[in-house]
Design an enzyme around this catalytic site. Structure first.
Site, PDB file in Angstrom:
ATOM      1  NE  ARG A  73      -2.375  -1.442   3.752  1.00 44.23           N
ATOM      2  CZ  ARG A  73      -2.002  -0.735   4.250  1.00 44.23           C
ATOM      3  NH1 ARG A  73      -1.794   0.741   4.356  1.00 44.23           N
ATOM      4  NH2 ARG A  73      -1.265  -1.163   5.459  1.00 44.23           N
ATOM      5  CE1 TYR A 201       0.058  -5.890  -1.775  1.00 45.07           C
ATOM      6  CE2 TYR A 201      -1.110  -3.723  -1.016  1.00 45.07           C
ATOM      7  CZ  TYR A 201      -0.412  -4.936  -0.662  1.00 45.07           C
ATOM      8  OH  TYR A 201      -0.439  -5.601   0.539  1.00 45.07           O
ATOM      9  CE  LYS A 210      -7.237  -3.580   5.210  1.00 48.81           C
ATOM     10  NZ  LYS A 210      -5.771  -4.165   5.105  1.00 48.81           N
ATOM     11  CG  HIS A 230      -6.889  -3.320  10.050  1.00 49.55           C
ATOM     12  ND1 HIS A 230      -5.537  -2.944  10.149  1.00 49.55           N
ATOM     13  CD2 HIS A 230      -7.060  -4.372   9.129  1.00 49.55           C
ATOM     14  CE1 HIS A 230      -4.965  -3.514   9.537  1.00 49.55           C
ATOM     15  NE2 HIS A 230      -5.724  -4.434   8.759  1.00 49.55           N
ATOM     16  CB  SER A 252      -0.758  -3.586   7.848  1.00 51.69           C
ATOM     17  OG  SER A 252      -1.821  -2.835   7.649  1.00 51.69           O
ATOM     18  CB  CYS A 254       0.668  -6.689  13.719  1.00 56.15           C
ATOM     19  SG  CYS A 254       2.120  -5.283  13.568  1.00 56.15           S
ATOM     20  CG  ASP A 277      -7.429  -7.198   6.728  1.00 53.40           C
ATOM     21  OD1 ASP A 277      -6.439  -7.088   7.628  1.00 53.40           O
ATOM     22  OD2 ASP A 277      -7.597  -6.466   5.566  1.00 53.40           O
ATOM     23  NE  ARG A 374      -0.137  -8.501   2.138  1.00 51.27           N
ATOM     24  CZ  ARG A 374      -0.554  -8.256   3.441  1.00 51.27           C
ATOM     25  NH1 ARG A 374      -1.742  -8.589   3.904  1.00 51.27           N
ATOM     26  NH2 ARG A 374       0.024  -7.383   4.146  1.00 51.27           N
TER      27      ARG A 374
HETATM   28  P1  GTP Z   1      -2.396  -7.731   7.215  1.00 48.73           P
HETATM   29  O1  GTP Z   1      -2.882  -8.861   6.335  1.00 48.73           O
HETATM   30  O2  GTP Z   1      -1.216  -6.862   6.662  1.00 48.73           O
HETATM   31  O3  GTP Z   1      -3.584  -6.806   7.680  1.00 48.73           O
HETATM   32  O4  GTP Z   1      -1.560  -8.637   8.482  1.00 48.73           O
HETATM   33  P2  GTP Z   1      -1.994  -9.526   9.559  1.00 48.73           P
HETATM   34  O5  GTP Z   1      -2.102  -8.907  10.946  1.00 48.73           O
HETATM   35  O6  GTP Z   1      -2.955 -10.477   9.107  1.00 48.73           O
HETATM   36  O7  GTP Z   1      -0.797 -10.348   9.701  1.00 48.73           O
HETATM   37  P3  GTP Z   1      -0.081 -11.875   9.606  1.00 48.73           P
HETATM   38  O8  GTP Z   1      -1.065 -12.875  10.530  1.00 48.73           O
HETATM   39  O9  GTP Z   1      -0.177 -12.243   8.050  1.00 48.73           O
HETATM   40  O10 GTP Z   1       1.425 -11.846  10.387  1.00 48.73           O
HETATM   41  C1  GTP Z   1       2.410 -11.233   9.741  1.00 48.73           C
HETATM   42  C2  GTP Z   1       3.610 -11.599  10.538  1.00 48.73           C
HETATM   43  O11 GTP Z   1       3.561 -11.463  11.867  1.00 48.73           O
HETATM   44  C3  GTP Z   1       4.243 -12.682   9.827  1.00 48.73           C
HETATM   45  O12 GTP Z   1       5.711 -12.674   9.604  1.00 48.73           O
HETATM   46  C4  GTP Z   1       3.969 -13.718  10.980  1.00 48.73           C
HETATM   47  O13 GTP Z   1       5.127 -14.684  10.887  1.00 48.73           O
HETATM   48  C5  GTP Z   1       4.181 -12.861  12.499  1.00 48.73           C
HETATM   49  N1  GTP Z   1       3.491 -13.383  13.387  1.00 48.73           N
HETATM   50  C6  GTP Z   1       2.148 -13.545  13.544  1.00 48.73           C
HETATM   51  N2  GTP Z   1       1.700 -13.999  14.689  1.00 48.73           N
HETATM   52  C7  GTP Z   1       3.143 -14.042  15.539  1.00 48.73           C
HETATM   53  C8  GTP Z   1       3.372 -14.423  16.822  1.00 48.73           C
HETATM   54  O14 GTP Z   1       2.443 -14.735  17.556  1.00 48.73           O
HETATM   55  N3  GTP Z   1       4.501 -14.293  17.153  1.00 48.73           N
HETATM   56  C9  GTP Z   1       5.571 -13.771  16.314  1.00 48.73           C
HETATM   57  N4  GTP Z   1       6.692 -13.594  16.745  1.00 48.73           N
HETATM   58  N5  GTP Z   1       5.209 -13.385  15.047  1.00 48.73           N
HETATM   59  C10 GTP Z   1       4.107 -13.525  14.713  1.00 48.73           C
HETATM   60  C1  SPV Z   2      -2.825  -4.343   5.343  1.00 48.36           C
HETATM   61  O1  SPV Z   2      -2.050  -4.050   4.841  1.00 48.36           O
HETATM   62  O2  SPV Z   2      -3.405  -4.130   6.316  1.00 48.36           O
HETATM   63  C2  SPV Z   2      -3.575  -5.637   4.405  1.00 48.36           C
HETATM   64  C3  SPV Z   2      -3.119  -5.829   3.063  1.00 48.36           C
HETATM   65  O3  SPV Z   2      -4.475  -6.141   5.052  1.00 48.36           O
HETATM   66  S1  SPV Z   2      -3.974  -4.608   2.097  1.00 48.36           S
HETATM   67  O4  SPV Z   2      -5.090  -5.507   1.523  1.00 48.36           O
HETATM   68  O5  SPV Z   2      -3.095  -4.591   1.029  1.00 48.36           O
HETATM   69  O6  SPV Z   2      -4.374  -3.483   2.774  1.00 48.36           O
HETATM   70 MN    MN Z   3      -5.107  -5.562   6.924  1.00 47.37          MN
END
Ligand code: GTP
Ligand code: SPV
Ligand code: MN
Length: 588
Positions: A73, A201, A210, A230, A252, A254, A277, A374
């Protein structure tokens, strides 16, 4: 007589000048026809839009490489347009409607020349849900058309639903010539209209996500008394078979996707997935908060996904589902045609191309998979999909979790004292930046409610709206804060995370059920470590003690930073939050 919808599509076509207009019906056959076109006809940077992946090991999966400047983004190119700047707040880039339209018209004139304009009718939310919205997006690239089909409920029945009404959500998208200087994501919340050009993207181009379901919907929610957030939505089944529903907001990249489909490390507990999400939250007639997921797919971070971290996601990706699955900007094993990424289950292949299509080996700078690569995947592939997923009413929420990526200071978990104190805990949230947006990674920024990039109006008013929603709730959910990312002196994560996060969630459930006590501190209630189920964890208790420890002396800088940040909202900061903040300032 043409309908308002037909007239609108016509008007956009006169500006963008496609060679053909194609109305999508959302069928499976059509998705495969579009993939076929993407493999054979369309090109980005000389490369096909889709490549077929190994259909034995990754059934129904296709690979997409985006333009190298277009991998995340672009918050600096994202605008909201209201007649006055004040409505947008300092949390948004603002442009006056007249100027915004003129600029967008200029860059969009003829942008679809020689291309097909795809007209996509889709619902955000289950079509029978009173909270769902009928939407139309136009695009000129099959990648976006196929992605929208996976991410939303796309069907030609939405056209009948809209009928002769003017009331539908509009999205005009074109990749243009992918020139970053002509890349804009422009929102007109008052018109329920998003206009995006120059990027293919996810968050910039899948306008239901979003752009509509958060930025525009948050504005609608302010007018209509609900919240667009979110957030993950999930059910937690305890060993007795009771299911409690919670939402969780993390910025994002996290950990939302991982949390939403976690495989519990504690026997007897099970997580049921409803969303990873976005959540739309409404106050029910029963005075409880009800959540629906407006989406129908995952657009998730690939790197780090494995049987060890997120087995349910690997199972989902490997399943031959009804909908296709897309991998964007991972590496690729050229011998087996399998996607490859850092942290996956497959060993390093002999011959691998990186996300830009270059021969790659680990001695080179950079990763094989882009850190923000992704997958796009149907929710229906998910083995932990909740049976309530298609319930038009949604699910009642007993707890809301907020969290961020904080390598220091913030404890593993704490509970807010009440709704108002919880809104304050979320308003002061900080997180270290990730690869999900184009900016320097790992810098601490305040990201209230994980909504800083997604709140479509003045965040001061948004805080007020959160407080008002709380006043309407007879049974407000408890509010918790988590931090899975604290590191020790050696720079290692102190908490194992992933499936072990269930231990923290179990404590929250015990609090929801009033079955354990907690220690009151100036930031909220902290767990007694005896109440945290650490059975089977191979970590000395003393090492974990620090995770549950709050010493206000160490909070001095943090509190000063929070005070300064909230002060930035000036008179828009609700008095109740000012009072909460003053109390915290007084405690250090
Ligand atoms: P968006 O799709 O961008 O909104 O992100 P999201 O919040 O869904 O993030 P996602 O679950 O894909 O996690 C992204 C990163 O966080 C990855 O690199 C994971 O490995 C890491 N991660 C997720 N859960 C944990 C955790 O409990 N501990 C640690 N150390 N890393 C974590
Ligand atoms: C984020 O960045 O929080 C996502 C991916 O979930 S996007 O749809 O590109 O915003
Ligand atoms: Mn997101």
């Amino acid at each position: 007589m043409a309908t308002p919808l037909e007239r609108w599509v016509d008007e956009q076509a006169r500006l963008t000048k496609p060679k053909k207009i194609y109305w999508c019906d959302g069928s499976e056959k059509e998705a495969h026809e579009l993939i076929e076109i993407g493999m054979k006809e369309e090109r980005i940077n000389g490369q096909p839009i889709f490549q077929e992946l190994n259909q034995k090991t990754w059934p129904n999966s296709y690979y997409h490489r985006s333009h190298p400047t277009d991998v995340a983004r672009t918050e600096h190119l994202t605008f909201v347009s209201y007649p006055d700047k004040e409505t947008a707040g300092t949390n948004n880039n603002w442009m006056a409607p007249g100027e915004a339209r003129e600029m967008m018209r200029k860059v969009s004139d003829g942008c679809m020349k020689g291309k097909t304009m795809y007209v996509m009718p889709y619902m955000m939310g289950h079509p029978d849900s009173p909270y769902a919205k009928a939407c139309i997006q136009l695009t000129d690239i099959t990648y976006v058309a196929v992605s929208m089909r996976i991410m939303t409920r796309m069907s030609k029945s939405v056209i009948d639903k809209i009928g002769s009404s003017e009331d539908f959500v509009k999205g005009l998208h074109s990749v243009g010539d992918l020139d970053p200087n002509k890349r804009f994501i422009m929102h007109f919340p008052l018109e329920h209209f998003v206009w995006s050009i120059g990027s293919g993207y996810g968050g910039n181009a899948l306008l239901g996500k979003k752009c509509f379901a958060l930025r525009t919907a948050s504005w609608l929610g302010l007018q209509e008394g609900w919240l667009a957030e979110h957030m993950v939505i999930m059910g937690i089944e305890d060993p007795k078979g009771n299911i409690t529903y919670v939402t969780a907001a993390l910025p994002s990249a996290c950990g939302k996707t991982n949390l939403a489909m976690m495989e519990s490390a504690l026997p007897g507990y099970k997580i049921w997935t409803l969303g990873d999400d976005i959540a739309w939250l409404n106050v029910g007639q029963d005075g409880r908060l009800w959540a629906i997921n407006p989406e129908a797919g995952f657009f998730g971070v690939v790197p780090g996904t494995s049987m060890k971290t997120n087995p349910n996601m690997v199972r989902s990706l490997k399943k031959k589902g009804f909908y296709p699955t897309l991998f964007t900007n991972t590496g690729i094993d050229t011998d087996t045609k399998e996607p490859w990424w850092e942290g996956c289950d497959n060993p390093l292949p002999k011959n691998v191309l990186d996300w830009q299509g270059k021969t790659w080996n680990p001695s080179m700078e950079g990763k094989a998979a882009h850190p923000n690569s992704r997958f796009t995947l149907s929710m229906y592939n998910c083995p932990t999909l909740s049976k309530e997923f298609d319930n038009p009413k949604g699910v009642p929420i007993s707890a809301i979790i907020f969290g961020g990526k904080r390598t220091e200071l913030i404890p593993l978990v704490y509970e807010s004292l009440n709704w108002q104190n919880g809104v304050f805990s979320a308003a002061r949230m900080g997180s270290e930046t990730t690869a999900a947006a184009i900016h320097k990674e790992g810098v601490l920024r305040r990201d209230p409610m994980a909504m800083l990039p997604f709140c479509g109006y003045n965040m001061g008013d948004y805080f007020g709206h959160w407080l008002n929603v709380g006043k309407k709730l007879k049974h407000p959910p408890k509010i918790f804060n988590v931090n899975w990312f604290r590191k020790n002196e050696e720079g290692k994560f102190m908490w194992p995370g992933f499936g072990d996060n269930i231990r923290v969630i179990k404590w929250m459930m015990d609090r929801v059920n009033n079955s354990v006590d907690a220690k009151e501190t100036p930031i909220g209630y902290l767990p007694y470590s005896k109440d945290m189920d650490l059975s089977g964890l191979d970590i000395p208790k003393e090492k974990l003690e620090k995770l549950f420890h709050v010493d206000m002396k160490e909070w001095k800088n943090e509190v000063a930073d929070i005070d300064k940040f909230l002060g930035g909202f000036g008179p828009k900061l609700p008095k109740a939050l000012r009072a909460e903040c003053d109390k915290l300032v007084g405690s250090v």
